[in-house]
Write a protein that holds these residues in place. Structure first.
Motif, PDB file in Angstrom:
ATOM      1  N   LEU A  82       0.833  -1.226  -0.149  1.00  0.00           N
ATOM      2  CA  LEU A  82       0.028   0.124  -0.158  1.00  0.00           C
ATOM      3  C   LEU A  82       0.952   1.092   0.003  1.00  0.00           C
ATOM      4  CD1 LEU A  82      -3.150   0.845  -0.009  1.00  0.00           C
ATOM      5  CD2 LEU A  82      -2.731   0.977   2.542  1.00  0.00           C
ATOM      6  N   THR A  83       0.532   2.128  -0.865  1.00  0.00           N
ATOM      7  CA  THR A  83       1.204   3.480  -0.947  1.00  0.00           C
ATOM      8  C   THR A  83       0.331   4.575  -1.038  1.00  0.00           C
ATOM      9  OG1 THR A  83       3.019   4.666  -2.263  1.00  0.00           O
ATOM     10  CG2 THR A  83       1.454   3.223  -3.413  1.00  0.00           C
ATOM     11  N   GLU A  84       0.829   5.773  -0.538  1.00  0.00           N
ATOM     12  CA  GLU A  84       0.183   6.956  -0.661  1.00  0.00           C
ATOM     13  C   GLU A  84       0.864   7.757  -2.204  1.00  0.00           C
ATOM     14  OE1 GLU A  84      -2.062   8.303   1.311  1.00  0.00           O
ATOM     15  OE2 GLU A  84      -2.134   6.629   2.678  1.00  0.00           O
ATOM     16  N   LYS A  85       1.540   7.327  -2.470  1.00  0.00           N
ATOM     17  CA  LYS A  85       2.281   7.781  -3.813  1.00  0.00           C
ATOM     18  C   LYS A  85       1.463   7.407  -5.194  1.00  0.00           C
ATOM     19  CE  LYS A  85       6.819   7.353  -1.699  1.00  0.00           C
ATOM     20  NZ  LYS A  85       8.177   6.730  -2.175  1.00  0.00           N
ATOM     21  N   PHE A  86       1.656   7.984  -6.242  1.00  0.00           N
ATOM     22  CA  PHE A  86       0.994   7.641  -7.373  1.00  0.00           C
ATOM     23  C   PHE A  86       2.079   7.475  -8.390  1.00  0.00           C
ATOM     24  CE2 PHE A  86      -2.710   8.249 -10.436  1.00  0.00           C
ATOM     25  CZ  PHE A  86      -2.646   6.983 -11.052  1.00  0.00           C
TER      26      PHE A  86
ATOM     27  N   ASP B 212     -10.172   1.771  -5.447  1.00  0.00           N
ATOM     28  CA  ASP B 212      -8.690   1.182  -5.222  1.00  0.00           C
ATOM     29  C   ASP B 212      -8.068   0.953  -6.402  1.00  0.00           C
ATOM     30  OD1 ASP B 212      -9.526   1.720  -2.505  1.00  0.00           O
ATOM     31  OD2 ASP B 212      -9.786  -0.256  -2.252  1.00  0.00           O
ATOM     32  N   ILE B 213      -6.767   1.042  -6.731  1.00  0.00           N
ATOM     33  CA  ILE B 213      -6.171   0.484  -7.688  1.00  0.00           C
ATOM     34  C   ILE B 213      -4.872  -0.140  -7.399  1.00  0.00           C
ATOM     35  CG2 ILE B 213      -6.868   2.501  -9.440  1.00  0.00           C
ATOM     36  CD1 ILE B 213      -4.152   3.920  -9.011  1.00  0.00           C
TER      37      ILE B 213
ATOM     38  N   TRP C 180       2.398  -2.328  -6.414  1.00  0.00           N
ATOM     39  CA  TRP C 180       1.694  -1.173  -5.489  1.00  0.00           C
ATOM     40  C   TRP C 180       0.451  -1.101  -5.503  1.00  0.00           C
ATOM     41  CZ3 TRP C 180      -0.801   2.612  -7.880  1.00  0.00           C
ATOM     42  CH2 TRP C 180      -0.651   2.763  -9.330  1.00  0.00           C
ATOM     43  N   SER C 181      -0.163  -0.701  -4.498  1.00  0.00           N
ATOM     44  CA  SER C 181      -1.739  -0.245  -4.610  1.00  0.00           C
ATOM     45  C   SER C 181      -2.087   0.859  -3.651  1.00  0.00           C
ATOM     46  CB  SER C 181      -2.562  -1.528  -3.776  1.00  0.00           C
ATOM     47  OG  SER C 181      -2.497  -2.811  -4.190  1.00  0.00           O
TER      48      SER C 181
ATOM     49  N   TYR D 134       7.120   9.345  -9.194  1.00  0.00           N
ATOM     50  CA  TYR D 134       5.979   9.240  -8.630  1.00  0.00           C
ATOM     51  C   TYR D 134       5.411  10.722  -8.277  1.00  0.00           C
ATOM     52  CZ  TYR D 134       8.607   9.531  -4.399  1.00  0.00           C
ATOM     53  OH  TYR D 134       9.395   9.987  -3.410  1.00  0.00           O
ATOM     54  N   ASP D 135       4.052  10.850  -8.035  1.00  0.00           N
ATOM     55  CA  ASP D 135       3.342  12.105  -7.543  1.00  0.00           C
ATOM     56  C   ASP D 135       2.993  12.001  -6.319  1.00  0.00           C
ATOM     57  OD1 ASP D 135       3.656  13.107 -10.268  1.00  0.00           O
ATOM     58  OD2 ASP D 135       1.563  12.474 -10.676  1.00  0.00           O
TER      59      ASP D 135
END
Length: 225
Positions: free
Chosen positions: A34-38, A84-85, A91-92, A224-225
């Protein structure tokens, strides 16, 4: 892109398990972080467009081939979704907000033949990914213009990307330019290079053969963003 496919298929996955809040665990597919990044993952240059001449072509098993301008698509009903992706690179990201045209709303203006059971999404640059039509009829599948309240950035698919949250994110093609309806299935780029044809994250359908694995942390080497 072929070199990257070979590298990903040959890498070994580490054995360390993910740690996630138990209340969220049911939303995280096996083998994901799980990540907060994109993260930003793509091959080749980011396309540049003249939006006055940009178009989306719909063809194949349809009664009438159609071409949509960006203005045509933005004049259709717009829908916000929260999804959710999950990326095949492990990564999710939870609760991603998208805005665009639901695929089911686009279908209302198309004359798709009854024998059309599959779809090939055509995208720049020279990318294709295939899906059963039924996968595109989920209520949260969008042709998206906006992410998190803002227009898509070029690296995330501006001006139009597909969002299919229930499948690994390579099926959510960036820079979509064509939708081809088909009687029979045909593999897209990654599917022709050893990736799974279905791509269900909760079944870990990453590859077409069990001899391959996806390394953990592959995505952390990207922007990543």
């Amino acid at each position: 892109m072929h070199d990257k496919a070979d590298r990903l298929k040959s890498a070994k996955v580490p054995q360390q398990a993910d740690i996630v809040d138990p209340s969220l665990a049911h939303r995280l597919p096996p083998g994901q972080t799980l990540t907060e990044k994109f993260p930003i993952l793509h091959e080749g240059p980011v396309p540049e467009y003249n939006l006055e001449t940009w178009s989306l072509r719909v063809f194949g098993e349809v009664e009438e081939e159609l071409t949509f301008s960006l203005a045509d698509l933005k004049a259709m009903p717009q829908t916000d979704t929260l999804s959710d992706i999950h990326c095949v690179t492990r990564w999710s990201k939870f609760d991603t907000r998208w805005e665009g045209v639901k695929f089911t709303d686009l279908m209302k203006v198309l004359k798709v033949k009854p024998e059309a059971k599959f779809v090939m999404i055509h995208a720049d640059t020279d990318y294709e990914t295939n899906l059963p039509l039924e996968d595109l009829l989920h209520e949260d599948v969008l042709l998206a213009f906006h992410y998190n309240g803002q227009p898509l950035t070029p690296k995330h698919g501006f001006p139009l990307r597909l969002v299919v949250p229930h499948l690994y994110f390579w099926k959510s093609a960036k820079w979509v330019r064509g939708i081809e309806f088909m009687k029979e299935d045909r593999k897209g780029f990654w599917e022709s290079n050893g990736f799974h044809n279905t791509a269900d994250p909760f079944k870990e359908q990453r590859f077409s053969s069990d001899e391959y694995e996806m390394p953990e942390g592959e995505w952390e080497y990207n922007e990543y963003d």
